[in-house]
Design an enzyme around this catalytic site. Structure first.
Site, PDB file in Angstrom:
ATOM      1  CD  GLU A  17      -2.653   1.357   2.524  1.00 52.95           C
ATOM      2  OE1 GLU A  17      -2.616   0.418   3.346  1.00 52.95           O
ATOM      3  OE2 GLU A  17      -3.303   2.409   2.706  1.00 52.95           O
TER       4      GLU A  17
ATOM      5  CD  GLU B 149      -8.602   3.462   2.953  1.00 50.94           C
ATOM      6  OE1 GLU B 149      -7.853   2.779   2.213  1.00 50.94           O
ATOM      7  OE2 GLU B 149      -8.357   3.682   4.156  1.00 50.94           O
TER       8      GLU B 149
HETATM    9 ZN    ZN Z   1      -3.887   2.918   4.641  1.00 54.25          ZN
END
Ligand code: ZN
Length: 327
Positions: free
Chosen positions: A153, A291
């Protein structure tokens, strides 16, 4: 996100049938309009988004000088200004002042926060330190998630953040990243991430993330600050502008990426309000998290690992910021 910052938000999408297409659920006009973008109405949609059609459908804002409406000559030329390469006339001519930034975001400062840090995995003691986020205490930072094949990520967030910086600078903005590749071994702590936006007096702050939940959960969502007041946390002044910022980003992100709002939370709106994130609670400037997708879902991961898709993601976020600040 992962660990504590991936706790279920208060607004759950559990009442939504997962079998229904997202665009039939309750959604903002911005998102709904974006769903039409692939069709022949794309040009109209772009006009509407750039003109500032908000989620309430009102034509409340007009973008003064968007990149879409100005030719390069209009954007860059200034009557009476000398060619950039012209020699100075001599000692009597004052030194040329720095050329001010041009574009709809000239004079604006945007702080971009790449979530996590690729070094966090090696510094768990440091990032596990508790910090005060006003409402409670939390870890300084978290490792973030990965795709099943190991794409981190933190790699994703840094890549999108750099693309976002380039897109915003092209619109004239001053852009500050909370950290850069290799400039620090871990972190920064969430308290420091918030402080950087505050100290910069940022006109908008975006923290870039991707989620890490079970496969089958798909899509993006934008996290908005809840109204909190405790200790150093007081979000009363940023709740409303942050929501507008978030709605703009969600609508434009859907349009540029073709992704749908998350099917596992937010009720199909792509918007979620949370009161447990230090990066939001401690912000005094309009701020949201995005996100961008679910790294643990194979279909989402195929997008998140694509440089071309990441460019679309960055452009969508940038367009949302332009819509928010350009009006
Ligand atoms: Zn995160």
């Amino acid at each position: 996100m992962r660990k504590d910052d991936s706790a279920p938000p208060p607004e759950s999408g559990s009442s939504v049938s997962p079998d229904r297409p997202w665009f039939t659920r309750r959604s903002t006009l911005v998102v709904g309009v974006a769903a039409l973008a692939p069709a022949a109405l794309a040009g109209w949609v772009l006009t509407q988004v750039l003109a500032g059609s908000g989620s309430d459908g009102q034509q409340s804002r007009q973008l003064p000088a968007s990149h879409a409406s100005l030719s390069p000559g209009q954007r860059d030329a200034k009557p009476g200004s000398p060619p950039s390469g012209s020699p100075t006339a001599g000692a009597s001519t004052p030194a040329a002042a720095p050329v001010p930034a041009k574009g709809p975001l000239a004079g604006k400062t945007v702080v971009v926060d790449p979530g996590h840090n690729t070094g966090n995995f090696k510094h768990t003691d440091e990032i596990d330190q508790q910090v005060d986020i006003g409402t409670n205490r939390k870890e300084c930072d978290t490792t973030g998630t990965t795709t099943n094949s190991g794409y981190m990520e933190a790699e994703f967030t840094m890549d999108v953040s750099k693309r976002l910086r380039a897109a915003l600078e092209a619109q004239g903005a001053k852009v500050v990243l909370t950290h850069e590749t290799g400039d620090r071994a871990w972190g920064p702590c969430i308290t420091e991430r918030a402080r950087i936006g505050n100290v910069a007096n940022a006109d908008a702050v975006v923290s870039v993330h991707a989620d890490g939940v079970s496969a089958g959960n798909r899509g993006f969502h934008v996290i908005l600050p809840a109204k909190v007041k405790a200790g150093a946390a007081d979000t009363a002044k940023i709740v409303e502008p942050s929501r507008e910022l978030g709605e703009r980003i969600a609508g434009n992100f859907a349009r540029t990426t073709g992704s749908a709002p998350a099917n596992y939370l937010g009720g199909g709106t792509g918007l979620v309000v949370r009161d447990d994130l230090g990066g939001l609670n401690l912000s005094t400037r309009p701020k949201v998290f995005i996100e961008c997708g679910n790294m643990r879902d194979a279909k989402d991961a195929a997008q998140l690992t694509s440089p071309e898709w990441r460019q679309k993601a960055a452009q969508g976020i940038a367009d949302g910021i332009v819509g928010f600040l350009g009006g």
